[in-house]
Structure formats: C-alpha cells, structure tokens
Design a protein around this motif. Structure first.
Motif, PDB file in Angstrom:
ATOM      1  N   GLU A 144       0.907  -1.221  -0.074  1.00  0.00           N
ATOM      2  CA  GLU A 144       0.030  -0.025   0.075  1.00  0.00           C
ATOM      3  C   GLU A 144       0.864   1.211   0.045  1.00  0.00           C
ATOM      4  OE1 GLU A 144      -4.023  -1.607   2.202  1.00  0.00           O
ATOM      5  OE2 GLU A 144      -2.560  -0.773   3.418  1.00  0.00           O
ATOM      6  N   THR A 145       2.031   1.285   0.774  1.00  0.00           N
ATOM      7  CA  THR A 145       2.861   2.571   0.811  1.00  0.00           C
ATOM      8  C   THR A 145       3.461   2.583  -0.347  1.00  0.00           C
ATOM      9  OG1 THR A 145       4.348   1.273   2.117  1.00  0.00           O
ATOM     10  CG2 THR A 145       3.010   2.286   3.355  1.00  0.00           C
ATOM     11  N   SER A 146       3.855   1.497  -1.092  1.00  0.00           N
ATOM     12  CA  SER A 146       4.440   1.535  -2.383  1.00  0.00           C
ATOM     13  C   SER A 146       3.747   2.180  -3.507  1.00  0.00           C
ATOM     14  CB  SER A 146       5.169   0.295  -2.949  1.00  0.00           C
ATOM     15  OG  SER A 146       6.117  -0.253  -1.914  1.00  0.00           O
ATOM     16  N   ILE A 147       2.437   1.892  -3.453  1.00  0.00           N
ATOM     17  CA  ILE A 147       1.348   2.485  -4.101  1.00  0.00           C
ATOM     18  C   ILE A 147       1.006   3.945  -3.827  1.00  0.00           C
ATOM     19  CG2 ILE A 147      -1.179   2.453  -4.943  1.00  0.00           C
ATOM     20  CD1 ILE A 147      -0.888  -0.871  -4.644  1.00  0.00           C
ATOM     21  N   ASN A 148       1.061   4.321  -2.692  1.00  0.00           N
ATOM     22  CA  ASN A 148       0.528   5.703  -2.189  1.00  0.00           C
ATOM     23  C   ASN A 148       1.536   6.445  -2.159  1.00  0.00           C
ATOM     24  OD1 ASN A 148      -2.149   4.711  -2.004  1.00  0.00           O
ATOM     25  ND2 ASN A 148      -1.835   3.994   0.051  1.00  0.00           N
ATOM     26  N   THR A 149       2.744   6.516  -2.025  1.00  0.00           N
ATOM     27  CA  THR A 149       3.662   7.280  -1.832  1.00  0.00           C
ATOM     28  C   THR A 149       3.699   8.408  -3.308  1.00  0.00           C
ATOM     29  OG1 THR A 149       5.074   5.860  -0.533  1.00  0.00           O
ATOM     30  CG2 THR A 149       6.389   7.684  -1.952  1.00  0.00           C
ATOM     31  N   PRO A 150       3.594   9.469  -2.982  1.00  0.00           N
ATOM     32  CA  PRO A 150       3.437  10.542  -4.342  1.00  0.00           C
ATOM     33  C   PRO A 150       4.468  10.152  -5.610  1.00  0.00           C
ATOM     34  CG  PRO A 150       3.022  11.469  -2.324  1.00  0.00           C
ATOM     35  CD  PRO A 150       3.700  10.088  -2.039  1.00  0.00           C
ATOM     36  N   VAL A 151       5.987  10.253  -5.002  1.00  0.00           N
ATOM     37  CA  VAL A 151       6.969  10.206  -6.073  1.00  0.00           C
ATOM     38  C   VAL A 151       7.884   8.871  -5.515  1.00  0.00           C
ATOM     39  CG1 VAL A 151       8.825  11.093  -7.211  1.00  0.00           C
ATOM     40  CG2 VAL A 151       6.626  12.268  -6.712  1.00  0.00           C
ATOM     41  N   THR A 152       8.127   8.023  -6.336  1.00  0.00           N
ATOM     42  CA  THR A 152       9.105   7.045  -6.061  1.00  0.00           C
ATOM     43  C   THR A 152      10.503   6.892  -6.931  1.00  0.00           C
ATOM     44  OG1 THR A 152       8.087   5.468  -7.375  1.00  0.00           O
ATOM     45  CG2 THR A 152       7.167   5.658  -5.045  1.00  0.00           C
ATOM     46  N   GLY A 153      10.236   7.429  -8.088  1.00  0.00           N
ATOM     47  CA  GLY A 153      11.183   7.037  -9.145  1.00  0.00           C
ATOM     48  C   GLY A 153      11.533   5.803  -9.127  1.00  0.00           C
ATOM     49  N   PHE A 154      12.930   5.257  -9.176  1.00  0.00           N
ATOM     50  CA  PHE A 154      13.237   3.863  -8.948  1.00  0.00           C
ATOM     51  C   PHE A 154      13.700   3.561  -7.548  1.00  0.00           C
ATOM     52  CE2 PHE A 154      16.713   0.952  -8.644  1.00  0.00           C
ATOM     53  CZ  PHE A 154      16.147  -0.385  -8.887  1.00  0.00           C
ATOM     54  N   SER A 155      13.189   2.786  -6.744  1.00  0.00           N
ATOM     55  CA  SER A 155      13.326   2.525  -5.604  1.00  0.00           C
ATOM     56  C   SER A 155      13.287   1.157  -4.877  1.00  0.00           C
ATOM     57  CB  SER A 155      12.233   3.120  -4.416  1.00  0.00           C
ATOM     58  OG  SER A 155      12.156   4.542  -4.678  1.00  0.00           O
ATOM     59  N   ILE A 156      14.270   0.909  -4.092  1.00  0.00           N
ATOM     60  CA  ILE A 156      14.309  -0.424  -3.328  1.00  0.00           C
ATOM     61  C   ILE A 156      14.144  -0.465  -1.937  1.00  0.00           C
ATOM     62  CG2 ILE A 156      16.091  -2.529  -2.791  1.00  0.00           C
ATOM     63  CD1 ILE A 156      17.676  -1.807  -5.348  1.00  0.00           C
ATOM     64  N   VAL A 157      13.290  -1.461  -1.436  1.00  0.00           N
ATOM     65  CA  VAL A 157      13.042  -1.342  -0.028  1.00  0.00           C
ATOM     66  C   VAL A 157      13.020  -2.801   0.224  1.00  0.00           C
ATOM     67  CG1 VAL A 157      10.473  -1.490  -0.469  1.00  0.00           C
ATOM     68  CG2 VAL A 157      11.348  -0.841   1.859  1.00  0.00           C
ATOM     69  N   TYR A 158      13.449  -3.253   1.701  1.00  0.00           N
ATOM     70  CA  TYR A 158      13.354  -4.690   2.250  1.00  0.00           C
ATOM     71  C   TYR A 158      12.082  -4.943   2.816  1.00  0.00           C
ATOM     72  CZ  TYR A 158      18.392  -5.064   1.500  1.00  0.00           C
ATOM     73  OH  TYR A 158      19.622  -5.107   0.876  1.00  0.00           O
ATOM     74  N   GLY A 159      11.559  -6.088   2.117  1.00  0.00           N
ATOM     75  CA  GLY A 159      10.241  -6.514   2.920  1.00  0.00           C
ATOM     76  C   GLY A 159      10.396  -7.320   4.192  1.00  0.00           C
ATOM     77  N   VAL A 160      10.389  -6.728   5.140  1.00  0.00           N
ATOM     78  CA  VAL A 160      10.819  -7.398   6.465  1.00  0.00           C
ATOM     79  C   VAL A 160       9.941  -6.798   7.461  1.00  0.00           C
ATOM     80  CG1 VAL A 160      12.826  -5.982   7.102  1.00  0.00           C
ATOM     81  CG2 VAL A 160      12.528  -8.324   7.843  1.00  0.00           C
ATOM     82  N   SER A 161       9.494  -7.615   8.477  1.00  0.00           N
ATOM     83  CA  SER A 161       8.754  -7.003   9.874  1.00  0.00           C
ATOM     84  C   SER A 161       9.689  -6.072  10.481  1.00  0.00           C
ATOM     85  CB  SER A 161       7.955  -8.111  10.219  1.00  0.00           C
ATOM     86  OG  SER A 161       6.823  -8.081   9.503  1.00  0.00           O
ATOM     87  N   ASN A 162       9.139  -5.539  11.675  1.00  0.00           N
ATOM     88  CA  ASN A 162      10.024  -4.918  12.684  1.00  0.00           C
ATOM     89  C   ASN A 162      10.507  -5.720  13.485  1.00  0.00           C
ATOM     90  OD1 ASN A 162      11.019  -2.433  13.808  1.00  0.00           O
ATOM     91  ND2 ASN A 162       9.151  -2.405  15.542  1.00  0.00           N
ATOM     92  N   ASN A 163      11.237  -6.881  13.090  1.00  0.00           N
ATOM     93  CA  ASN A 163      12.132  -7.653  14.001  1.00  0.00           C
ATOM     94  C   ASN A 163      13.302  -7.336  14.516  1.00  0.00           C
ATOM     95  OD1 ASN A 163       9.844  -9.500  12.645  1.00  0.00           O
ATOM     96  ND2 ASN A 163      11.514  -9.854  10.929  1.00  0.00           N
TER      97      ASN A 163
END
Length: 278
Positions: free
Chosen positions: A188-207
């Motif tokens: 959802e945040t990857s969709i709703n962020t107004p501008v992303t350009g090319f971005s990388i984010v790790y999919g991990v919980s708050n471990n």
C-alpha cells in the motif's frame, strides 16, 4: 486510481493482497495462469494471462494506473523455466506498462538478489547485487530493468526485496519474517507514495533480529509493526545447534545459498501453505 493490476493473484502472497487492493482502485484486475481464481471481491475481475507473452500483458495493462507484479516462479528452478517466467515475464510487464502509459510497477523482488551476503553485515538497500541462485539472478535483472526504465523512460518502480513472508518456524525467520499485515502495508505504501522514481525497499517486519537496513527507503512511509521475537523462545527451544560455518545459516539467502543451482531451495524449507481463501 481507476484500474490496478495484480499479477500472481493465485499465489499464496497474492491471496492476501487481492482484497486490500480492491480498496485502492475502482477496478482491480487480478491475473495468473489458473483457469479460475474462485470467488471475486467487490470491484475485482480475473483475467487468465501468461507473463511470457507480451501481447497478453499489453491487453491486461491497457488503461491501468499501476501494476503490482507478484507473478513468477517462486523458487529456484532450471534456467529455461526461470528465463520464461521470471526474466522474459518481467520484461513483458515493464514494456507493456511503458507502452500502455502505466505510472508505476510495484515489484515483488527478493532477498535472493543479495542472498550471498552474510547476515552479520546488516546490508542496506544500496549494496551491489549478489544473487544466490538463478531465481535471485532473475530478481537482479528485474531490478536493473526497473532502474533502466526509470532513467530512460520515466516509468517508476518500487522493488520490494521480500525476505520471508511465511510462518515463523525456524531460527532464520526470526530475522527475516514479513507478516502478511506488514506485506499489505508495504504494498500500500509503495502504491500511495506520491513520487518514488526507482526505489528498493526490504520487505521485512519490525524484527529485533532483522539483518537488513531500510533507512534509505524511509521516504516510502513503510513502518512495519509486527515482530518475530514473540516466537523466539519456542523456535529456539525446538531448534538444533546451528553450524556457523554453514552458509545456510550464515547467508541472507538461507538454504538458497547452498542449494545446487537449478534445484529447489524451498524443498529445504518448512514453508506452510496458509494461502488465504475467500
């Protein structure tokens, strides 16, 4: 948005994304290779389509605002299989998205793009690729494809390097777990962020034991809430002593780091198929 497309909708992770994604667009078009995906949510339609065929991706993405791309072989496999589904399939999604005027590709990348890094290095989103398998190599290709299409064609993408979105039942998952709620939040945040350009984010919980660093992706607003530490006592009590010289335990990719190239990595993992049913 008027139209959002989800590839890989029949898969385990796709099953958890379908309903939330219907809330973000007038129409959600879910797609996969199965004949029938079952009961549809309000605002959802289903189209059978093959990622390896550009004309089918063109048809699915016509009029779409964004595409959430989860479709692919989700395991290590012979190169020819990975080539068709994961490499050519990724090209077809990005090329069809470009030709159809889609704004952004939200892509299910993987920790296996950097799976040979030791977990002790606490790697960031900007480390060079270091794949552990053909599967991880395909993720590297798709990330570079996203970078290219942003630089040359201004098509945005968010590449989510998912660690392990599965039940916590082994020591590795105490650091790598991505809960389904946090997965939904990440998409959802990857969709709703107004501008992303090319971005990388790790999919991990708050471990507490997370082995990766997301601070350079903080602008996405991804703030995971779940923590695998709640399972630690039970998991560690049931686990044998781990050999610190075994790359299975030392590397980000876990069993994928030691499996023979072309052979299943999931075969050495106890992944529970808890797919959501509508």
């Amino acid at each position: 948005m008027k139209k959002l497309v989800l590839t890989g909708a029949a898969g385990r992770l796709g099953s958890y994304l379908r309903e939330p994604l219907t809330k973000l667009a007038d129409t959600l078009v879910s797609t996969d290779l199965v004949e029938d995906i079952g009961k549809l949510y309000d605002g959802e339609s289903y189209v059978k389509a093959d990622l390896s065929k550009l004309d089918e991706m063109m048809a699915v993405l016509e009029g779409a605002d964004m595409v959430v791309h989860f479709g692919a072989i989700g395991d290590e496999a012979p190169f020819d299989d990975i080539l068709q589904s994961n490499i050519i399939g990724a090209y077809n999604v990005w090329e069809a998205a470009y030709q159809q005027g889609v704004r952004r590709v939200v892509y299910a990348s993987s920790i296996h793009a950097v799976g040979m890094y030791p977990k002790t290095e606490f790697i960031g989103t900007d480390v060079p690729h270091r794949p552990d398998t053909f599967y991880g190599l395909a993720k590297c290709f798709a990330e570079d494809l996203g970078s290219l299409y942003w630089d040359k064609r201004q098509l945005e993408s968010v590449c989510m390097r998912i660690l392990s979105a599965a039940q916590v039942n082994n020591p590795r998952s105490l650091g790598s777990w991505l809960s389904y709620d946090d997965l939904i939040h990440l998409v959802e945040t990857s969709i709703n962020t107004p501008v992303t350009g090319f971005s990388i984010v790790y999919g991990v919980s708050n471990n507490d034991r997370a082995p990766v660093d997301n601070h350079k992706a903080s602008f996405l607003g991804y703030r995971p809430k779940d923590n695998a530490e709640q399972f630690a006592e039970k998991v560690l009590a049931e686990s044998e002593h781990l050999d610190p010289t075994d790359l299975t335990h030392m590397c980000q990719g876990g069993p994928f780091a030691t499996v023979e190239i072309g052979n299943s990595g999931l075969a050495n993992m106890n992944v529970v198929d808890d797919k959501k049913t509508t």
